[in-house]
Design a protein around this motif. Structure first.
Motif, short mmCIF file in Angstrom:
data_model
loop_
_atom_site.label_atom_id
_atom_site.label_comp_id
_atom_site.label_asym_id
_atom_site.label_seq_id
_atom_site.Cartn_x
_atom_site.Cartn_y
_atom_site.Cartn_z
N THR A 60 0.91 -1.52 -0.05
CA THR A 60 0.35 -0.46 0.08
C THR A 60 0.74 1.30 0.31
OG1 THR A 60 -1.75 -1.00 1.03
CG2 THR A 60 -1.79 1.16 0.99
N ASP A 61 1.86 1.57 0.88
CA ASP A 61 2.59 2.33 1.11
C ASP A 61 3.53 2.55 -0.18
OD1 ASP A 61 2.23 3.33 3.68
OD2 ASP A 61 4.28 2.05 4.27
N ARG B 167 1.54 6.09 -7.01
CA ARG B 167 0.41 7.62 -7.29
C ARG B 167 0.54 8.91 -7.57
NH1 ARG B 167 -4.53 4.82 -7.75
NH2 ARG B 167 -5.71 6.73 -7.52
N GLN C 241 0.69 4.28 -2.97
CA GLN C 241 1.45 5.65 -3.00
C GLN C 241 1.43 6.55 -3.15
OE1 GLN C 241 -2.69 6.43 -2.23
NE2 GLN C 241 -1.56 8.78 -2.26
#
Length: 804
Positions: free
Chosen positions: A353-354, A360, A357
């Motif tokens: 997830t990190d 993104r 992110q």
């Protein structure tokens, strides 16, 4: 106030921009924090001034703690720098005007890479992505050194405002086919302290267009889109050497993947303003290991060199950096089309997830920053990662393969592709390169064979097969990477080496070669068609070897590029309609062997001089098939052309005979066969010529003059040529108004005539040429003041027969 930025060392584990006005937005107060900072290492044993923007290596060199990192083996000697932790520190005072503002931001445009930021001892942020703005090729490649850099590589500043500020503005022109109308989509990123309402006027003065909007901004960062309708526009066509006057130009870009008549698979080409364009160019890598040392003059020289070699496109490769704004501004001005990779290359990336992110954030920031540049014609998600998965570069266990494919799709399709298409509807997105494009999508984004020449783009390298044999090359829809290595010139190597390094078998030449077996591969490929240097003097043997590797590289890439250009208009066994040739690579990052056509420092290799010809708008190309000579006329322009063929003996400077074809219309954007004759019958009509004693030159002409450069075709390997002797070439240098003229006189045929003026920076108008006339004059443009005497003393002339 005391500001600390602590950077962690790397462990060894591995056209339309700014032409509108924005009113009624409050101006922010900006305080520039660039300039002299203090830099220290983890134990405080080093404390020194450091320039921001900059990096640790540059600071250490500027203060005399290290010498030139590029000298000899310093890339190994200075590994300790990347293994330490470093802290940048500065102090600043808030002015009264700034301190009363409602919101004050501390902005870092680029932090390399893992670090923490504190202000007056209070932690205010952490960084882990050098490509994000905060409120990787650093680990070596086969063409570059390992310098894992650290530093504040872009600007630092304070931004203060009361109500709202304009953070970023971008714009893209969009065309509505249904209404035959252009519109400009303008995007504003606003940071508001409180709710704000007002009136916004956007204008394009050059097109006499202006519209006013009622606006509403909520607290925080808000992205707002506005559209201006345009009635009359000028459409831009990316043509090399075409200088646009100050004006606003628009362009559409489409990537066309559709069925091809007479062939399985799909087309793959770019259509600009409705016109199919053959992309002619190269691949761009980082200009320097230390980005703070990339000057505007260096960028301008490299990009102008691309245009001067008749290139219209560059691919910004996905293992380097997103280039600075000036790079794209120059490309906009020069009409260079940019294939922009995202910075993912030759690796399997995580999908935690990190990490997703930060990716993104990176993608959104870079697209918002760059999408206003009309030069960018495509976004591409990564370099070679689809191929890596499909052909199992990393020995992934079969049981794990589905997971790796899911992660690949999650990163490049579900996130990067989706974000790019949300942020920018004006240009296409390609998930990977090479790829089968639309076919890869049908196969779940990872094709069984991403190198299939019936689809997409192809990367192709072969160092063992004979590069003079066009049959070894794939007849692909689009060639986005291909090439051969060579060494740079002695004048480029000399400043970073010493006398004991100047042999092809030295530790230095081995250390500088980062491609496995690269030095041996160059010699083996060269020996297929040329005698190897055999001088008894070690230095001459070394410099002759540098020269012959450049001859080999230039001839190999010439043959391959000519094959791609003549494959534009034909389908052979279901393959063809090639619409792009981007060789690897344009520029160098240091003084070493590589695939580049321009050496570190800007000096053109022989390949780049060859590119002037093989990328020319009008150019004849010859090849043999079944002992028959075929010559194609290649033209980006619609012309009535005829062909003149001259047959020369290796022993004579006058043609043995001349052949002419009839006039033929060559449509723009086509390759047309204009000559076909068995070699035996051609030679039988030219006196005593045989394959070993004669060679050909040929050129295209209209009714009044020659069109495009002259080309040549060897009927045998030059090492087998009978009658080729060492020429006596004399030279005269004269000063002209804006350059120097160099006039050569030769008493015999001389292949690959190479002019070199040592460390005098500059460029010849032509070099590495086949001399089949007694006299030839070329120009030399010097990049610093020089004289006839200095040039004459520095000038060396080498031709093929001089090295053995």
């Amino acid at each position: 106030m005391l500001l600390h930025v602590r950077l962690s060392g790397w462990a060894c584990w591995c056209l339309f921009s700014g032409v509108f006005s924005v009113f009624s937005l409050q101006q922010r107060l900006t305080v520039n924090l660039n300039g002299k900072w203090r830099l220290s290492n983890s134990n405080g044993s080093l404390l020194l001034p450091a320039q921001v923007p900059g990096c640790v290596h540059s600071a250490l060199q500027q203060q005399g703690y290290i010498t030139d990192p590029y000298f000899r083996f310093n890339d190994v000697s200075y590994r300790w720098i990347a293994l330490d932790n470093w802290t940048y520190t500065t102090t600043f005072t808030l002015s009264a005007e700034l301190s009363v503002k409602q919101k004050v931001l501390l902005v870092f445009d680029g932090v390399d890479t893992v670090g923490s930021v504190s202000l007056n001892g209070i932690a205010v942020g952490k960084t882990n992505n050098m490509f994000c703005r905060h409120e990787q090729s650093s680990f070596s490649w086969d063409w570059g050194p390992s310098f894992p850099t650290m530093g504040l590589w872009k600007g630092v500043r304070l931004e203060a405002f009361d109500i709202l500020q304009l953070v970023q503005v971008s714009s893209v022109p969009l065309y509505n086919d249904a209404f035959s109308q252009w519109r400009v989509q303008i995007e504003l990123l606003i940071d508001a302290v409180q709710t704000a309402r007002g009136q916004l006027t956007l204008s394009i003065p050059e097109l006499d267009s202006e519209q006013t909007f009622q606006t509403h901004f909520n607290p925080g960062k808000t992205k707002s889109n506005f559209t201006i309708l345009i009635n009359t526009v000028l459409e831009m066509t990316p043509v090399s050497l075409l200088c646009y006057p100050p004006q606003v130009y628009f362009r559409t870009v489409e990537l066309i993947q559709e069925p091809v008549v007479g062939s399985p698979g799909l087309s793959f080409y770019f259509r600009i303003n409705g016109k199919p364009i053959f992309l002619k160019g190269s691949n761009w890598i980082p200009v320097h290991s230390f980005q703070d040392q990339v000057t505007p003059d260096v960028l301008k020289n490299l990009l102008q060199s691309a245009v001067d070699a008749n290139m219209n496109a560059l691919r910004v490769w996905g293992g380097g950096v997103y280039e600075q704004d000036l790079f794209y501004e120059i490309c906009d001005e020069l009409g260079i089309m940019v294939w922009q990779d995202f910075m993912f290359a030759c690796a399997m990336y995580p999908t935690e997830t990190d990490f997703i992110q930060t990716v993104r954030e990176e993608v959104v920031q870079q697209v918002q920053r760059l999408k206003s540049h009309p030069s960018i014609i495509i976004w591409s998600g990564n370099n070679e990662n689809e191929a890596a998965l499909a052909t199992d570069w990393f020995d992934i266990p079969a049981s794990q393969r589905p997971k790796y494919i899911r992660d690949y799709v999650m990163l490049y399709v579900d996130n990067i592709k989706k974000l790019v298409q949300e942020e920018d509807q004006s240009r296409p997105f390609l998930v990977s390169s090479p790829t089968n494009g639309a076919e890869s999508e049908q196969e779940g984004w990872v094709a069984e064979n991403p190198y299939d020449p019936h689809y997409g783009d192809v990367h192709f390298y072969s160092y063992i097969l004979d590069c003079w044999d066009w049959r070894t090359f794939p007849r692909t829809r689009f060639a986005s990477e291909y090439g051969f290595q060579s060494w740079p010139s002695f004048s480029t190597l000399q400043p970073v080496s010493i006398k004991e390094d100047w042999s092809y078998g030295s530790n230095f030449t081995s250390h500088r070669q980062h491609h496995e077996d690269g030095n041996q591969q160059m010699i083996l490929q060269t020996a297929l068609h040329f005698h190897l240097p055999n001088a008894t003097d070690p230095l001459k043997r070394f410099t002759d070897t540098l020269y012959i590797t450049q001859v080999m590289q230039a001839q190999c890439v010439k043959t391959q590029t000519e094959f791609y250009r003549r494959s534009r208009s034909e389908i052979i066994e279901g393959k063809g309609h090639t619409m792009g040739a981007l060789y690897w690579q344009l520029n160098d990052i240091w003084q070493a062997p590589s695939w580049s056509s321009i050496e570190f420092g800007g000096k053109w290799k022989m390949l780049h001089y060859f590119a002037q010809s093989f990328f020319a708008a009008v150019f004849p190309v010859a090849f043999e098939e079944d002992d028959t000579l075929v010559i194609y006329a290649i033209s980006d322009l619609s012309r009535d052309l005829k062909l003149r063929v001259n047959v020369f003996s290796w022993t004579e400077l006058d043609p043995v005979c001349t052949l002419n074809s009839s006039m033929l219309l060559v449509p723009g954007g086509s390759a047309v066969a204009v000559f076909k004759q068995p070699v035996a019958s051609l030679l039988a009509g030219c006196g005593n010529c045989t394959r070993l004693t004669c060679l050909l030159t040929f050129q295209l002409e209209d009714d009044s003059s020659q069109q495009g450069p002259t080309n040549y075709h060897f009927l045998c390997s030059p090492k087998d040529a009978q009658g080729l002797r060492r020429p006596n070439i004399t030279v005269k240098v004269e000063e002209k108004k804006t350059c120097f003229s160099v006039t050569l006189h030769s008493d015999s045929v001389a292949p690959f005539v190479w002019l070199d003026v040592g460390n005098i920076p500059g460029r010849f108008s032509s070099n590495g040429f086949l001399m089949v006339s007694r006299n030839r004059t070329v120009d030399f443009n010097a990049w610093r003041p020089t004289s006839v005497a200095e040039l004459t003393a520095s000038l060396t002339i080498t031709s093929l027969r001089d090295i053995y």
